[in-house]
Design an enzyme around this catalytic site. Structure first.
Site, PDB file in Angstrom:
ATOM      1  N   VAL A 114     -40.174  10.719   2.996  1.00 55.68           N
ATOM      2  CA  VAL A 114     -39.932  11.896   2.157  1.00 55.68           C
ATOM      3  C   VAL A 114     -39.259  12.817   2.796  1.00 55.68           C
ATOM      4  CG1 VAL A 114     -40.927  13.520   0.257  1.00 55.68           C
ATOM      5  CG2 VAL A 114     -42.212  11.335   0.795  1.00 55.68           C
TER       6      VAL A 114
ATOM      7  N   LYS B 152     -59.956   7.509  -5.625  1.00 59.24           N
ATOM      8  CA  LYS B 152     -59.220   6.929  -4.331  1.00 59.24           C
ATOM      9  C   LYS B 152     -59.954   5.891  -3.973  1.00 59.24           C
ATOM     10  CE  LYS B 152     -56.022   8.540  -1.612  1.00 59.24           C
ATOM     11  NZ  LYS B 152     -54.391   9.245  -1.852  1.00 59.24           N
TER      12      LYS B 152
ATOM     13  N   GLY C 201     -41.302  17.488   9.033  1.00 57.28           N
ATOM     14  CA  GLY C 201     -41.641  15.971   8.572  1.00 57.28           C
ATOM     15  C   GLY C 201     -40.560  15.803   8.162  1.00 57.28           C
TER      16      GLY C 201
ATOM     17  N   GLY D 299     -40.315  12.436   7.853  1.00 56.30           N
ATOM     18  CA  GLY D 299     -40.457  10.482   7.532  1.00 56.30           C
ATOM     19  C   GLY D 299     -39.951  10.396   6.056  1.00 56.30           C
TER      20      GLY D 299
END
Ligand code: NAD
Length: 356
Positions: free
Chosen positions: A186, A82, A182, A184
């Site tokens: 997805v 990452k 949520g 968003g």
């Protein structure tokens, strides 16, 4: 040259931690390679207004290890890594910053591939890609995989059906009360699929526009963000933030199944045991939300769309296997998943050692 790469001592169990600085370009970033046992490390780049260097370092270490788990479990032939850029994504983005970051990524020689994460858009990644061949999740190009969210949503939906069959005896979602937290990239796509499957939708988001659209177009019931856990529901699909499942919220939770896209849903590992005690089946986040990284992996491997389709279908069968083992062995699903990952990594490390 203004670009400076400083190798830091990585904690035990990590392969590399590098701090990158380019004063002229205004770049301060960390790249962490947790493991390349299964293949080159892949994991997105996050841009965040970290208060301190230490905070950024802690975050990159945690996120990189998480990618090793997710990539190993999804069988992608990829390791985990990452990167994080310190800065405000609303005001600190410049072409020079992303170009400098791209040069730094190139210097890893392909042992780490970067992509979008929180705060980074496909447009930013396109600038990074001007300096390196190891930037993926692109919108354009021969193998560009584009927005991973629809694939994440599809994987979550398939797993949710597997979970429903295990808990309710049928994967017919008609009339099931499913709360999507949520809406968003997805969450919205998942809500559409649930609506099409006949579920009775409840939705919650801090974005008022999103919940109003869901009410108007998907017939969803809306609940305030702080009232999510007070709702009567059959299934909870967390698709917003991490850490939403803790001792207090689990005590209130009426759902018999949890399956959603958010990363790190359990605030601490012991919460998995609390869910089990309440007879609530928790489907491990890093297993069910792998659709996005599968899509990105198809770009890394320069594979065709059949690569993505095949591996996406495998997520649901893997989840079914995890549920079966957890019931037989009386273990939490996350303990089963973690054990499977440990075995995959041990076998990959064994093969690397044999080859040397
Ligand atoms: P997104 O930023 O598009 O959507 C997040 C949504 O959550 C937004 O609509 C936001 O308003 C809402 N939200 C924020 N705080 C909230 C709160 N307190 N209550 C209710 N809603 C709230 O992100 P996304 O790409 O849809 O990803 C959702 C989650 O899934 C994240 O945790 C992400 O890390 C994880 N994930 C995403 C992917 C992917 O392919 N995008 C892949 C794996 C995991």
């Amino acid at each position: 040259m203004a670009l400076k790469l400083v190798e830091e001592l990585a904690p035990a169990g990590y392969e590399r931690l590098v701090y990158i600085e380019d004063e002229e370009a205004g770049l301060r970033a960390f790249v962490c390679i947790h493991s390349t046992a299964c293949g080159p490390a892949v994991g997105g780049c996050r841009m965040w207004n970290y208060a301190t260097l230490d905070e950024a370092r802690t975050d990159v270490l945690r996120l990189a290890a998480g990618m090793t788990h997710k990539n190993a479990m999804a069988g992608l032939g990829l390791g985990g890594g990452k990167s994080v850029i310190l800065g405000d994504p609303r005001s600190d983005k410049t072409e020079a910053l992303f170009r400098a970051f791209g040069q730094a990524i190139e210097s890893f020689g392909g042992s780490y591939y970067t992509a979008e994460d929180v705060g980074i858009s496909p447009e930013d990644m396109a600038i990074v890609a001007k300096e390196t061949s190891y930037a993926v999740g692109l919108d354009d190009g021969a193998h560009a995989s584009g927005d991973p969210s629809p694939f994440t949503a599809e994987g979550v939906f398939q797993c949710l059906k597997v979970g429903a069959r295990a808990v309710f005896g049928t994967d017919d979602l008609t009339g099931r009360r499913v709360l999507v937290q949520g809406l968003g990239h997805v969450g919205w796509s998942l809500a559409e699929k649930l609506h099409a499957a006949g579920a009775q939708l409840l939705v919650s988001d801090v974005n008022v526009q999103a919940v109003e659209t869901a009410r108007d177009t998907l017939g969803a019931e809306v609940c305030a963000p702080d009232e999510v856990f007070a709702q009567e529901m059959d299934i909870f699909a967390p698709c917003a933030l991490g850490g939403v499942l803790n001792r207090e919220t689990v005590e209130q939770l009426t759902a018999r199944l949890v399956c959603g896209a958010a990363n790190n849903q359990l605030l601490e590992p012991s919460v998995a045991g609390d869910l089990l005690k309440r007879d609530c089946l928790y489907l491990p986040d890093y297993v069910v939300n792998a659709g996005g990284i599968i899509s990105v992996a198809s770009e890394v491997h320069r594979a065709g769309p059949e690569y993505r389709t095949e591996r996406l279908a495998q997520i649901a069968s893997r989840v079914a296997q995890i549920i079966e083992i957890s019931r037989k062995e009386r273990m939490t699903t996350i303990a089963v998943a973690d054990q499977m990952v440990a075995e995959i990594l041990a076998s990959a490390k064994g093969k690397v050692a044999e080859a040397v």
